[in-house]
Design a protein around this motif. Structure first.
Motif, PDB file in Angstrom:
ATOM      1  N   SER A  18       0.813  -1.211   0.000  1.00  0.00           N
ATOM      2  CA  SER A  18       0.000   0.000   0.000  1.00  0.00           C
ATOM      3  C   SER A  18       0.848   1.264   0.000  1.00  0.00           C
ATOM      4  N   ASP A  19       2.104   1.158   0.478  1.00  0.00           N
ATOM      5  CA  ASP A  19       3.045   2.276   0.403  1.00  0.00           C
ATOM      6  C   ASP A  19       4.300   1.778  -0.300  1.00  0.00           C
ATOM      7  N   LYS A  20       4.453   2.143  -1.561  1.00  0.00           N
ATOM      8  CA  LYS A  20       5.639   1.770  -2.339  1.00  0.00           C
ATOM      9  C   LYS A  20       6.347   3.005  -2.869  1.00  0.00           C
ATOM     10  N   SER A  21       6.222   4.094  -2.146  1.00  0.00           N
ATOM     11  CA  SER A  21       6.831   5.349  -2.576  1.00  0.00           C
ATOM     12  C   SER A  21       8.351   5.253  -2.649  1.00  0.00           C
ATOM     13  N   LEU A  22       8.952   4.387  -1.841  1.00  0.00           N
ATOM     14  CA  LEU A  22      10.406   4.256  -1.833  1.00  0.00           C
ATOM     15  C   LEU A  22      10.938   3.379  -2.970  1.00  0.00           C
ATOM     16  N   VAL A  23      10.047   2.706  -3.686  1.00  0.00           N
ATOM     17  CA  VAL A  23      10.456   1.848  -4.817  1.00  0.00           C
ATOM     18  C   VAL A  23       9.623   2.197  -6.044  1.00  0.00           C
ATOM     19  N   ALA A  24       9.414   3.485  -6.246  1.00  0.00           N
ATOM     20  CA  ALA A  24       8.495   3.940  -7.291  1.00  0.00           C
ATOM     21  C   ALA A  24       8.916   3.501  -8.687  1.00  0.00           C
ATOM     22  N   GLY A  25      10.203   3.254  -8.890  1.00  0.00           N
ATOM     23  CA  GLY A  25      10.671   2.877 -10.213  1.00  0.00           C
ATOM     24  C   GLY A  25      10.606   1.397 -10.518  1.00  0.00           C
ATOM     25  N   TYR A  26      10.117   0.596  -9.579  1.00  0.00           N
ATOM     26  CA  TYR A  26      10.111  -0.851  -9.782  1.00  0.00           C
ATOM     27  C   TYR A  26       9.120  -1.252 -10.869  1.00  0.00           C
ATOM     28  N   ARG A  27       9.534  -2.160 -11.735  1.00  0.00           N
ATOM     29  CA  ARG A  27       8.682  -2.670 -12.806  1.00  0.00           C
ATOM     30  C   ARG A  27       8.465  -4.168 -12.585  1.00  0.00           C
ATOM     31  N   PRO A  28       7.252  -4.567 -12.210  1.00  0.00           N
ATOM     32  CA  PRO A  28       7.006  -5.967 -11.849  1.00  0.00           C
ATOM     33  C   PRO A  28       6.984  -6.887 -13.060  1.00  0.00           C
ATOM     34  N   GLU A  29       7.379  -8.122 -12.822  1.00  0.00           N
ATOM     35  CA  GLU A  29       7.291  -9.165 -13.835  1.00  0.00           C
ATOM     36  C   GLU A  29       6.443 -10.299 -13.279  1.00  0.00           C
ATOM     37  N   GLU A  30       5.415 -10.692 -14.002  1.00  0.00           N
ATOM     38  CA  GLU A  30       4.476 -11.706 -13.528  1.00  0.00           C
ATOM     39  C   GLU A  30       5.191 -12.996 -13.143  1.00  0.00           C
ATOM     40  N   ASN A  31       4.886 -13.471 -11.926  1.00  0.00           N
ATOM     41  CA  ASN A  31       5.444 -14.707 -11.380  1.00  0.00           C
ATOM     42  C   ASN A  31       6.948 -14.638 -11.134  1.00  0.00           C
ATOM     43  N   GLY A  32       7.496 -13.427 -11.137  1.00  0.00           N
ATOM     44  CA  GLY A  32       8.905 -13.278 -10.800  1.00  0.00           C
ATOM     45  C   GLY A  32       9.120 -13.501  -9.310  1.00  0.00           C
ATOM     46  N   ARG A  33      10.307 -13.963  -8.969  1.00  0.00           N
ATOM     47  CA  ARG A  33      10.653 -14.160  -7.565  1.00  0.00           C
ATOM     48  C   ARG A  33      11.435 -12.949  -7.073  1.00  0.00           C
ATOM     49  N   ALA A  34      11.235 -12.598  -5.810  1.00  0.00           N
ATOM     50  CA  ALA A  34      11.880 -11.401  -5.267  1.00  0.00           C
ATOM     51  C   ALA A  34      12.106 -11.559  -3.772  1.00  0.00           C
ATOM     52  N   LEU A  35      13.037 -10.777  -3.266  1.00  0.00           N
ATOM     53  CA  LEU A  35      13.244 -10.605  -1.835  1.00  0.00           C
ATOM     54  C   LEU A  35      12.812  -9.182  -1.501  1.00  0.00           C
ATOM     55  N   ILE A  36      11.861  -9.045  -0.583  1.00  0.00           N
ATOM     56  CA  ILE A  36      11.356  -7.717  -0.234  1.00  0.00           C
ATOM     57  C   ILE A  36      11.748  -7.359   1.195  1.00  0.00           C
ATOM     58  N   TYR A  37      11.903  -6.064   1.433  1.00  0.00           N
ATOM     59  CA  TYR A  37      12.208  -5.520   2.753  1.00  0.00           C
ATOM     60  C   TYR A  37      11.035  -4.611   3.121  1.00  0.00           C
ATOM     61  N   PHE A  38      10.411  -4.836   4.276  1.00  0.00           N
ATOM     62  CA  PHE A  38       9.122  -4.202   4.517  1.00  0.00           C
ATOM     63  C   PHE A  38       8.836  -4.040   6.002  1.00  0.00           C
ATOM     64  N   ASP A  39       7.778  -3.301   6.279  1.00  0.00           N
ATOM     65  CA  ASP A  39       7.125  -3.301   7.582  1.00  0.00           C
ATOM     66  C   ASP A  39       5.628  -3.353   7.301  1.00  0.00           C
ATOM     67  N   TYR A  40       4.860  -3.756   8.281  1.00  0.00           N
ATOM     68  CA  TYR A  40       3.411  -3.784   8.111  1.00  0.00           C
ATOM     69  C   TYR A  40       2.880  -2.353   8.098  1.00  0.00           C
ATOM     70  N   ASP A  41       1.994  -2.062   7.160  1.00  0.00           N
ATOM     71  CA  ASP A  41       1.385  -0.745   7.070  1.00  0.00           C
ATOM     72  C   ASP A  41       0.145  -0.747   7.948  1.00  0.00           C
ATOM     73  N   ARG A  42       0.313  -0.237   9.153  1.00  0.00           N
ATOM     74  CA  ARG A  42      -0.779  -0.279  10.138  1.00  0.00           C
ATOM     75  C   ARG A  42      -1.756   0.878   9.982  1.00  0.00           C
ATOM     76  N   ARG A  43      -1.487   1.755   9.031  1.00  0.00           N
ATOM     77  CA  ARG A  43      -2.391   2.885   8.818  1.00  0.00           C
ATOM     78  C   ARG A  43      -3.635   2.478   8.062  1.00  0.00           C
ATOM     79  N   LYS A  44      -3.539   1.366   7.343  1.00  0.00           N
ATOM     80  CA  LYS A  44      -4.646   0.949   6.489  1.00  0.00           C
ATOM     81  C   LYS A  44      -5.073  -0.476   6.825  1.00  0.00           C
ATOM     82  N   LYS A  45      -6.342  -0.704   6.812  1.00  0.00           N
ATOM     83  CA  LYS A  45      -6.883  -2.048   6.989  1.00  0.00           C
ATOM     84  C   LYS A  45      -6.732  -2.800   5.667  1.00  0.00           C
ATOM     85  N   PRO A  46      -6.240  -4.032   5.703  1.00  0.00           N
ATOM     86  CA  PRO A  46      -6.061  -4.774   4.442  1.00  0.00           C
ATOM     87  C   PRO A  46      -7.358  -4.885   3.654  1.00  0.00           C
ATOM     88  N   GLU A  47      -7.242  -4.708   2.352  1.00  0.00           N
ATOM     89  CA  GLU A  47      -8.392  -4.912   1.493  1.00  0.00           C
ATOM     90  C   GLU A  47      -8.808  -6.380   1.543  1.00  0.00           C
TER      91      GLU A  47
END
Length: 232
Positions: free
Chosen positions: A60-89
Motif C-alpha cells: 500500500s506504500d511503495k513510494s520508496l520503490v516507485a521505479g520498480y517494474r514488476p514481472e508476472e510470477n517473478g521471484r523477489a526478496l522484499i524488505y518491509f514493515d506492516y502498514d498499520r495505517r490501512k486495513k487490508p483490502e
C-alpha cells in the motif's frame, strides 16, 4: 527484470530475517522484516505479493520503490514493515510498507535417471550462503564469478541414477543436488544473489521428510553436503 547484483553481507542478514526474526525496536522508519515472495501483476503497472506460505500482501506504500517494474510470477526478496495505517483490502491478508525489492533468480527442477542425463548437467562451482526451505520453495543464497550475470542458471536435481554414499544420506532427509551452469562464463566479478526453486516436483517425496541434504560444488571446499531443515 531489475535484479540487484551486489548483495554483499546483506545476504546473510536477510536470510536471518526471512527465517522469522524481526526488530523489536518500534522507533524509526526502516524495514523490520524481509521475505521471499512471488510477484503477481495488476493493471496499471501495479502488483501484489504471494508469500511462500500462500498468504498475500499488497504494498500500500511503495513510494520508496516507485521505479520498480514488476514481472508476472517473478521471484523477489522484499524488505518491509506492516502498514498499520490501512486495513487490508478484502482480497489480501496484509498491507506492507515497502522499503526495498530485489528480483532474484528462479531455478529449474529435474529428476535424472540415467548416466547420460546426470553427466549432461553442468556442475560449475558456486559459493553458498545458506538456504531456506518451506512447503513451496527452496531459496538458496549463491555466489559466482561472472562477466555476464544473465548467462548463469541453476537446476535443483534429484539424482536417481547415482545416489551419494551412506555418509551423506539420512533416512529423514531427501538428497538433492544444486547444479550451476555458467555457460562458459567463469571469470569476472563475484556476484551474490538468491535462487528460488519451486518444490512441486519433489513435494510428494518431501512430505514425510524433515528436510533435504543439498549437494553443492563449492569454490572453497569442493563438494559439500549441506542439511537444510524445513522452515515454517
Amino acid at each position: 527484470m531489475t535484479t540487484m547484483k551486489k548483495f554483499g553481507m546483506l545476504l546473510i542478514v536477510a536470510l536471518t530475517a526471512v527465517l522469522g526474526t524481526g526488530c523489536d525496536d518500534t522507533d524509526g522508519d526502516y524495514a523490520r522484516y524481509a521475505a521471499f515472495v512471488t510477484v503477481e501483476t495488476l493493471p496499471g503497472n501495479d502488483y501484489y505479493f504471494r508469500l511462500d506460505n500462500d498468504e498475500t500482501a499488497y504494498p500500500s506504500d511503495k513510494s520508496l520503490v516507485a521505479g520498480y517494474r514488476p514481472e508476472e510470477n517473478g521471484r523477489a526478496l522484499i524488505y518491509f514493515d506492516y502498514d498499520r495505517r490501512k486495513k487490508p483490502e478484502a482480497e489480501y491478508d496484509y498491507n506492507f510498507k515497502l522499503y526495498g525489492i530485489d528480483d532474484i533468480l528462479t531455478g529449474d527442477t529435474r529428476t535424472v535417471t540415467t548416466e547420460e542425463e546426470a553427466k549432461a548437467l553442468p556442475d560449475n562451482k558456486t559459493s553458498y550462503s545458506g538456504a531456506n526451505l518451506n512447503g513451496n520453495y527452496l531459496n538458496v543464497g549463491v555466489g559466482f564469478y561472472a562477466t555476464d550475470y544473465d548467462l548463469h542458471s541453476f537446476t535443483l536435481v534429484r539424482n536417481d541414477f547415482e545416489a551419494p554414499d551412506a555418509e551423506h544420506t539420512q533416512e529423514e532427509y531427501l538428497n538433492l543436488e544444486l547444479r550451476h551452469d555458467a555457460h562458459g562464463d567463469t571469470e569476472g566479478l563475484h556476484h551474490w544473489t538468491y535462487v528460488s526453486f519451486p518444490m512441486d516436483e519433489f513435494r510428494e517425496a518431501l512430505a514425510e521428510k524433515r528436510g533435504i541434504i543439498l549437494r553443492v560444488s563449492t569454490y572453497a571446499n569442493g563438494v559439500q553436503y549441506l542439511r537444510v531443515d524445513k522452515g515454517r
